[in-house]
Write a protein that holds these residues in place. Structure first.
Motif, PDB file in Angstrom:
ATOM      1  N   MET A   1       0.861  -1.176   0.000  1.00 54.52           N
ATOM      2  CA  MET A   1       0.000   0.000   0.000  1.00 54.52           C
ATOM      3  C   MET A   1       0.903   1.234   0.000  1.00 54.52           C
ATOM      4  N   THR A   2       0.561   2.205  -0.845  1.00 50.89           N
ATOM      5  CA  THR A   2       1.375   3.416  -0.930  1.00 50.89           C
ATOM      6  C   THR A   2       0.703   4.561  -0.180  1.00 50.89           C
ATOM      7  N   LEU A   3       1.425   5.637  -0.067  1.00 50.19           N
ATOM      8  CA  LEU A   3       0.938   6.832   0.623  1.00 50.19           C
ATOM      9  C   LEU A   3      -0.287   7.432  -0.067  1.00 50.19           C
ATOM     10  N   THR A   4      -0.405   7.219  -1.371  1.00 51.64           N
ATOM     11  CA  THR A   4      -1.524   7.815  -2.116  1.00 51.64           C
ATOM     12  C   THR A   4      -2.858   7.119  -1.840  1.00 51.64           C
ATOM     13  N   THR A   5      -2.830   5.881  -1.385  1.00 49.60           N
ATOM     14  CA  THR A   5      -4.091   5.167  -1.135  1.00 49.60           C
ATOM     15  C   THR A   5      -4.949   5.878  -0.087  1.00 49.60           C
ATOM     16  N   PRO A   6      -4.432   6.142   1.125  1.00 47.84           N
ATOM     17  CA  PRO A   6      -5.269   6.890   2.070  1.00 47.84           C
ATOM     18  C   PRO A   6      -5.512   8.334   1.643  1.00 47.84           C
ATOM     19  N   ALA A   7      -4.599   8.882   0.872  1.00 50.90           N
ATOM     20  CA  ALA A   7      -4.767  10.269   0.416  1.00 50.90           C
ATOM     21  C   ALA A   7      -5.993  10.414  -0.480  1.00 50.90           C
ATOM     22  N   LEU A   8      -6.392   9.332  -1.122  1.00 51.20           N
ATOM     23  CA  LEU A   8      -7.580   9.376  -1.972  1.00 51.20           C
ATOM     24  C   LEU A   8      -8.849   9.653  -1.164  1.00 51.20           C
ATOM     25  N   LEU A   9      -8.842   9.297   0.125  1.00 51.63           N
ATOM     26  CA  LEU A   9     -10.022   9.530   0.962  1.00 51.63           C
ATOM     27  C   LEU A   9     -10.153  10.983   1.411  1.00 51.63           C
ATOM     28  N   PHE A  10      -9.093  11.749   1.376  1.00 53.28           N
ATOM     29  CA  PHE A  10      -9.121  13.113   1.898  1.00 53.28           C
ATOM     30  C   PHE A  10     -10.227  13.969   1.285  1.00 53.28           C
ATOM     31  N   PRO A  11     -10.339  14.038  -0.033  1.00 53.69           N
ATOM     32  CA  PRO A  11     -11.425  14.875  -0.584  1.00 53.69           C
ATOM     33  C   PRO A  11     -12.814  14.360  -0.223  1.00 53.69           C
ATOM     34  N   ALA A  12     -12.985  13.044  -0.212  1.00 52.97           N
ATOM     35  CA  ALA A  12     -14.296  12.469   0.106  1.00 52.97           C
ATOM     36  C   ALA A  12     -14.691  12.777   1.540  1.00 52.97           C
ATOM     37  N   ILE A  13     -13.759  12.592   2.466  1.00 51.68           N
ATOM     38  CA  ILE A  13     -14.074  12.841   3.875  1.00 51.68           C
ATOM     39  C   ILE A  13     -14.319  14.329   4.100  1.00 51.68           C
ATOM     40  N   SER A  14     -13.535  15.174   3.444  1.00 46.89           N
ATOM     41  CA  SER A  14     -13.724  16.625   3.595  1.00 46.89           C
ATOM     42  C   SER A  14     -15.109  17.052   3.112  1.00 46.89           C
ATOM     43  N   LEU A  15     -15.521  16.539   1.973  1.00 45.02           N
ATOM     44  CA  LEU A  15     -16.857  16.871   1.457  1.00 45.02           C
ATOM     45  C   LEU A  15     -17.951  16.320   2.365  1.00 45.02           C
ATOM     46  N   LEU A  16     -17.722  15.148   2.898  1.00 47.12           N
ATOM     47  CA  LEU A  16     -18.687  14.546   3.808  1.00 47.12           C
ATOM     48  C   LEU A  16     -18.844  15.400   5.070  1.00 47.12           C
ATOM     49  N   LEU A  17     -17.733  15.860   5.619  1.00 46.46           N
ATOM     50  CA  LEU A  17     -17.792  16.707   6.809  1.00 46.46           C
ATOM     51  C   LEU A  17     -18.482  18.035   6.500  1.00 46.46           C
ATOM     52  N   LEU A  18     -18.279  18.555   5.310  1.00 52.16           N
ATOM     53  CA  LEU A  18     -18.970  19.780   4.899  1.00 52.16           C
ATOM     54  C   LEU A  18     -20.481  19.545   4.831  1.00 52.16           C
ATOM     55  N   ALA A  19     -20.875  18.415   4.278  1.00 52.61           N
ATOM     56  CA  ALA A  19     -22.304  18.081   4.208  1.00 52.61           C
ATOM     57  C   ALA A  19     -22.889  17.931   5.608  1.00 52.61           C
ATOM     58  N   TYR A  20     -22.149  17.312   6.513  1.00 50.45           N
ATOM     59  CA  TYR A  20     -22.618  17.146   7.891  1.00 50.45           C
ATOM     60  C   TYR A  20     -22.763  18.499   8.581  1.00 50.45           C
ATOM     61  N   THR A  21     -21.829  19.392   8.323  1.00 52.73           N
ATOM     62  CA  THR A  21     -21.912  20.735   8.908  1.00 52.73           C
ATOM     63  C   THR A  21     -23.146  21.462   8.395  1.00 52.73           C
ATOM     64  N   ASN A  22     -23.427  21.330   7.104  1.00 48.74           N
ATOM     65  CA  ASN A  22     -24.633  21.948   6.542  1.00 48.74           C
ATOM     66  C   ASN A  22     -25.892  21.375   7.184  1.00 48.74           C
ATOM     67  N   ARG A  23     -25.915  20.083   7.416  1.00 49.33           N
ATOM     68  CA  ARG A  23     -27.062  19.469   8.093  1.00 49.33           C
ATOM     69  C   ARG A  23     -27.230  20.043   9.493  1.00 49.33           C
ATOM     70  N   PHE A  24     -26.117  20.199  10.185  1.00 53.09           N
ATOM     71  CA  PHE A  24     -26.162  20.751  11.534  1.00 53.09           C
ATOM     72  C   PHE A  24     -26.716  22.172  11.517  1.00 53.09           C
ATOM     73  N   LEU A  25     -26.283  22.972  10.559  1.00 51.19           N
ATOM     74  CA  LEU A  25     -26.774  24.350  10.462  1.00 51.19           C
ATOM     75  C   LEU A  25     -28.270  24.392  10.171  1.00 51.19           C
ATOM     76  N   VAL A  26     -28.738  23.482   9.323  1.00 46.02           N
ATOM     77  CA  VAL A  26     -30.174  23.405   9.037  1.00 46.02           C
ATOM     78  C   VAL A  26     -30.941  23.022  10.295  1.00 46.02           C
ATOM     79  N   LEU A  27     -30.405  22.069  11.054  1.00 47.69           N
ATOM     80  CA  LEU A  27     -31.048  21.684  12.311  1.00 47.69           C
ATOM     81  C   LEU A  27     -31.111  22.864  13.275  1.00 47.69           C
ATOM     82  N   ALA A  28     -30.039  23.624  13.354  1.00 43.67           N
ATOM     83  CA  ALA A  28     -30.024  24.793  14.238  1.00 43.67           C
ATOM     84  C   ALA A  28     -31.091  25.801  13.818  1.00 43.67           C
TER      85      ALA A  28
END
Length: 143
Positions: A1-28
């Motif tokens: 496994m190379t360093l780039t394998t986990p690096a591929l998750l970075f954009p996906a997780i970042s977008l997911l956290l952004l979506a979760y933050t938006n959900r939280f703001l809507v709930l507020a």
């Protein structure tokens, strides 16, 4: 496994956290709106909505926690791989994937509750319409 394998998750997780933050703001926003409505007039549907909102907030907190933990573990995995600790990097990456999956499961659960909350609102609207003229669905007067 190379360093780039986990690096591929970075954009996906970042977008997911952004979506979760938006959900939280809507709930507020929903909670603030509900609080204003409750101050003006008490409605039975507000009590049901409050219970659903409490569950949604709890789930949103859990899915954000799992998402952040996944991001952290992914970062640690990359660091371990950078230090040539292959086994440690692979284990951390695997745990990162598991916590990301947990986060997504919480997200699905929250979506289900959100749908139920919308159904409560729709039922309230239907009850208001049925209190009017049963033939036209309107209140009062001729149409």
């Amino acid at each position: 496994m190379t360093l780039t394998t986990p690096a591929l998750l970075f954009p996906a997780i970042s977008l997911l956290l952004l979506a979760y933050t938006n959900r939280f703001l809507v709930l507020a926003q929903l909670i603030r709106k509900l609080a204003d409505e409750e101050r003006n007039q008490h409605q039975e549907t507000n009590t049901r909505q409050i219970l659903l909102l409490r569950r949604r907030i709890s789930l949103t907190k859990r899915m954000q926690l799992a998402g952040v933990l996944s991001f952290l573990l992914c970062t640690l995995s990359m660091f371990a791989l950078f230090l040539s600790l292959q086994l440690t990097g692979m284990v951390l990456f695997g745990v990162s994937l598991v916590t990301l999956s947990v986060s997504l499961i919480y997200s699905l659960w929250e979506i289900q509750i959100s749908t139920n909350a919308l159904n409560v609102q729709l039922q309230d609207i239907e009850d208001l319409l049925s209190a009017g003229n049963p033939r036209t669905g309107r209140r009062g007067g001729d149409a």
